[in-house]
Design an enzyme around this catalytic site. Sequence first.
Site, mmCIF file in Angstrom:
data_model
loop_
_atom_site.group_PDB
_atom_site.id
_atom_site.type_symbol
_atom_site.label_atom_id
_atom_site.label_comp_id
_atom_site.label_asym_id
_atom_site.label_seq_id
_atom_site.Cartn_x
_atom_site.Cartn_y
_atom_site.Cartn_z
ATOM 1 N N GLN A 160 0.816 -1.212 0.000
ATOM 2 C CA GLN A 160 0.000 0.000 0.000
ATOM 3 C C GLN A 160 0.851 1.265 0.000
ATOM 4 O OE1 GLN A 160 -2.443 -0.592 3.480
ATOM 5 N NE2 GLN A 160 -3.508 -2.337 2.585
ATOM 6 N N HIS A 215 -0.788 0.164 5.488
ATOM 7 C CA HIS A 215 -1.330 1.219 6.351
ATOM 8 C C HIS A 215 -0.396 2.419 6.492
ATOM 9 C CE1 HIS A 215 -4.381 -1.607 8.571
ATOM 10 N NE2 HIS A 215 -4.418 -1.725 7.245
ATOM 11 N N GLU A 233 -15.231 3.570 9.865
ATOM 12 C CA GLU A 233 -15.778 4.623 10.716
ATOM 13 C C GLU A 233 -15.717 5.995 10.054
ATOM 14 O OE1 GLU A 233 -14.275 2.645 14.968
ATOM 15 O OE2 GLU A 233 -13.696 4.677 14.425
ATOM 16 N N TYR A 266 -9.424 7.621 19.724
ATOM 17 C CA TYR A 266 -10.505 6.972 18.978
ATOM 18 C C TYR A 266 -10.493 5.448 19.080
ATOM 19 C CZ TYR A 266 -11.884 11.538 17.695
ATOM 20 O OH TYR A 266 -12.343 12.837 17.806
ATOM 21 N N TYR A 281 -9.081 -10.014 11.527
ATOM 22 C CA TYR A 281 -9.148 -10.846 10.331
ATOM 23 C C TYR A 281 -9.145 -12.336 10.642
ATOM 24 C CZ TYR A 281 -8.308 -6.617 7.581
ATOM 25 O OH TYR A 281 -8.409 -5.372 7.003
#
Length: 384
Positions: A101, A164, A257, A267, A278
């Site tokens: 990513q 991420h 979210e 959070y 997962y």
Amino acid sequence: MNLNNNSFYIFKRSTFSAILISFLICFSLQSTAQKSTVVTDVGAVKVETLAENLDHPWGMAFLPDGRLLVTERAGTLRILKNDSILSSPVEGTPKVFAKGQGGMLDVALDPNFEENRMVYLSFSEPGNNGTASTALGRGKLENNRISDFQVIFRMEPKVEGPNHFGGRIVFIDDNHLYLTLAERFKFEPAQDLSNHLGTVVRIHPDGSIPQDNPFVGDENAKDAIWSYGHRNIESAAIDPATGNFWVAEMGPMGGDELNRPEAGKNYGWPVVSWGDNYDGTKIPDPDTRPEFADAEIVWTPTISPSGMIFYTGDHFEEWQGDMFIGGLTSTGLVRVQVDGEKAEEVERIPLNLRIRDVEQAPDGSIYVLTDEDNGKVMRLKHLK
């Protein structure tokens, strides 16, 4: 929390069921041809492909002259001219960690771009021994190249792994900006203020730290941190009607979210989540731990949010003030109506492609980027 029946189902799935359903949905959608028109709440909308053969395009920003800057995750920045002519890679961009990513991420213009020509790029910066972290830099766009590029912020520490990175850049005003980060798929560091993983940071455009940031002066915290306990934020925008800052972040297996990050708030990730791990193990729901800030909307099944705008144009007058979120697994746009601090999903615009970013054009049409090897720049306009 807004318990929106269209987007929020509080239930837990077994690992097998969730994987099977996701596979069947993705297979069905991938086998469907790209749409040339879509039916929306405001009538038929034309979907045009303007450019293709991009390598996983990630971010875009319009220049004052109408040209479009587009990043490719592989590590390049290109310029789309006249909605049809795609430039060769722009020179002067940084070297990136183009794995998984990671890579070249978002692009944004300085609020004073017409005076200073500054362009901001977020990217996955390689470190030693295969490590990487998210970084933010800026340089001047001159003669179709970036000159004097300098890194102004680096996520600390650099860690191993291809997942991420976050990376959305949002200017608050001409003297502050937010950069959304992620926890690099490392989980627990998102609760540790001594690093930047799983946070939103707030800095000045030159990379210096605003002295009114919530953790300035705390020797156990990074001064740049605005909020923490996040998982992976690739959608972010400011509501021009209120100045409120909104993000949509990716949950694990379920539990995406929509949050409104506030100074110093936690959070909850990975201590709580509306999704599961997962491997099928359960995570406590956020309402069991009231010390954590909860989401306004939760999506299970996930939409995999990436890219966000508040629409302010005249081309789609009925959509003025609405939030649009790109969806990777939901393969389209999610339209959300926002009223102050409340939000409600009201529509999904199916495009049958993974949508990585969304942007409003100067003429009020809506542009999207598709996340694929043959990535596209596409435009949504009223069907006349």
